[in-house]
Scaffold this active site. Structure first.
Site, short mmCIF file in Angstrom:
data_model
loop_
_atom_site.label_atom_id
_atom_site.label_comp_id
_atom_site.label_asym_id
_atom_site.label_seq_id
_atom_site.Cartn_x
_atom_site.Cartn_y
_atom_site.Cartn_z
N TYR A 169 6.16 -5.74 8.87
CA TYR A 169 4.90 -4.99 8.36
C TYR A 169 3.51 -5.31 9.14
O TYR A 169 2.77 -4.16 9.01
CB TYR A 169 4.62 -5.59 6.67
CG TYR A 169 3.77 -4.70 5.80
CD1 TYR A 169 4.07 -3.52 5.11
CD2 TYR A 169 2.44 -5.07 5.64
CE1 TYR A 169 3.37 -2.84 4.59
CE2 TYR A 169 1.64 -4.35 5.00
CZ TYR A 169 2.01 -3.38 4.15
OH TYR A 169 1.29 -2.46 3.54
N GLU A 222 0.38 1.64 13.63
CA GLU A 222 -0.54 2.58 13.05
C GLU A 222 -1.93 2.51 13.53
O GLU A 222 -2.47 3.58 13.91
CB GLU A 222 -0.61 2.48 11.37
CG GLU A 222 0.71 2.61 11.00
CD GLU A 222 0.57 2.57 9.33
OE1 GLU A 222 -0.15 2.78 8.81
OE2 GLU A 222 1.84 2.33 8.82
#
Length: 362
Positions: A286, A293
């Protein structure tokens, strides 16, 4: 060699349907307990009043019992439960009137007949009340339809992300680093499909079809779709960058464990290795996905600044243009806040499913 067999101390109690025997032996090994012709035969190696030895005894019951006793061995004793064939109260345990010397009442579990009847009555009333409460709860006529929908949804998503993961892995082994530069053109269609379908998770939470919290789901799905449709989908310059490979790869690996876990949960199946992976794999993946991103946003800011794409020009007299690249800088801060919120949510879920369980007192 062990000495001659001895009789252990045995304590007994009864209820209308059951007999309880507590054999005072610790560290019991190889217990042999059987009922033949209404006689209980016991033999075991253990530590009793005469030290470590072989202990044995026989009890002929007063009335017929079921031939399959249930035994439970603990470090300090051995417990035997025997079912009566008929539910009634016995005046004594053994067929012989004189009580054997090794046998004594178990006062920890002892009840008189009236007390046992009261206990039985309370259990029956509790059972009736439970049935009444369950009967008041309205049955959902669409229960199986909802379950079937959730199973199919999670299965389709699992297959979609599995295709993405396998395709990217094979291309990486065959093409090496060259596979980084055309990841978007090869994988984007399937990723579009999976991430568009993921919007149903928000709907499922809104209508109460699943008990997942709404805010974490909204943050993750809209965050991913913003990266996929707005940043990557609108800028051809971004589609050939290596960061696309890492974004898609981290997304797909996380979902390889999440969707099959939910799919099996819908049909009441829990596979412990999968549960562990579901609530553990996100710990490295994660943050790495969030970092990928963020890199994508940073790389896209100069491109949006040069092209002026999605920039908003305000009419006179303000005559001000709000650059989309400026909004991306604000989004970058929100991205890290979202990662923190979701990380905290997932950590609580992990503690709930994998944390230490409190032992039940028996």
């Amino acid at each position: 060699m062990a000495g001659p067999s001895l009789r252990p101390h045995v304590h007994w109690a009864q209820r209308h349907r059951e007999l309880y025997l507590r054999v005072e032996l610790s560290d019991v090994q190889n217990p042999d307990v059987a009922i033949t012709d209404n006689v209980l035969h016991f033999r075991a190696q253990g530590h009793g009043a005469k030290g470590d030895n072989i202990y044995e005894f026989q009890i002929e019951f007063l009335e017929p019992v079921e031939p399959k006793p249930v035994c439970r061995v603990t470090q300090r004793q051995l417990n035997i439960t025997v079912q009566k064939k008929e539910s009634n109260w016995w005046e004594r345990l053994t067929k012989q009137e004189k009580r054997p010397l090794f046998l004594a009442p178990d006062f920890d579990r002892w009840l008189d007949e009236s007390d046992a009847e009261m206990e039985l009555k309370e259990k029956e009333e509790e059972k009736i009340n439970k049935m009444k409460i369950e009967s008041r709860v309205p049955k959902d006529p669409f229960k199986h339809l909802k379950k079937g929908y959730l199973v199919m949804y999670n299965l389709v998503q699992f297959l979609g992300f599995s295709w993405i993961f396998v395709n990217m892995t094979v291309r990486l082994f065959i093409l090496g680093k060259d596979s980084f530069y055309d990841t978007f053109h090869t994988i984007a269609d399937m990723m579009y499909f999976c991430q568009t379908l993921a919007l149903m998770e928000i709907v499922n939470s809104l209508i109460g079809l699943v008990r997942s919290p709404l805010i974490p789901a909204v943050m993750q799905i809209f965050g991913r779709n913003f990266i996929l449709f707005v940043v990557l989908g609108s800028l051809e310059e971004m589609q050939s960058k290596p960061v696309v490979f890492f974004i898609f790869y981290f997304w797909s690996v996380i979902e390889l464990f999440r969707y099959p876990y939910y799919m099996l949960s819908c049909i009441g199946i829990e596979w412990k290795p999968l549960t562990w992976l579901r609530y553990t794999a996100w710990i490295p993946l994660y943050p790495l996905g969030g970092l990928a991103e963020a890199v994508c946003i940073v790389q896209s800011i100069p491109i949006f600044s040069e092209t002026g794409k999605f920039s908003l020009g305000l009419p006179n007299p303000l005559n001000v243009t709000i650059q989309f690249s400026f909004l991306l800088q604000i989004y970058l801060i929100a991205l890290f806040l979202g990662v923190f919120v979701n990380f905290r949510h997932l950590y609580k879920q992990r503690k709930q499913h994998l944390g230490p369980k409190k032992r039940k007192m028996k």
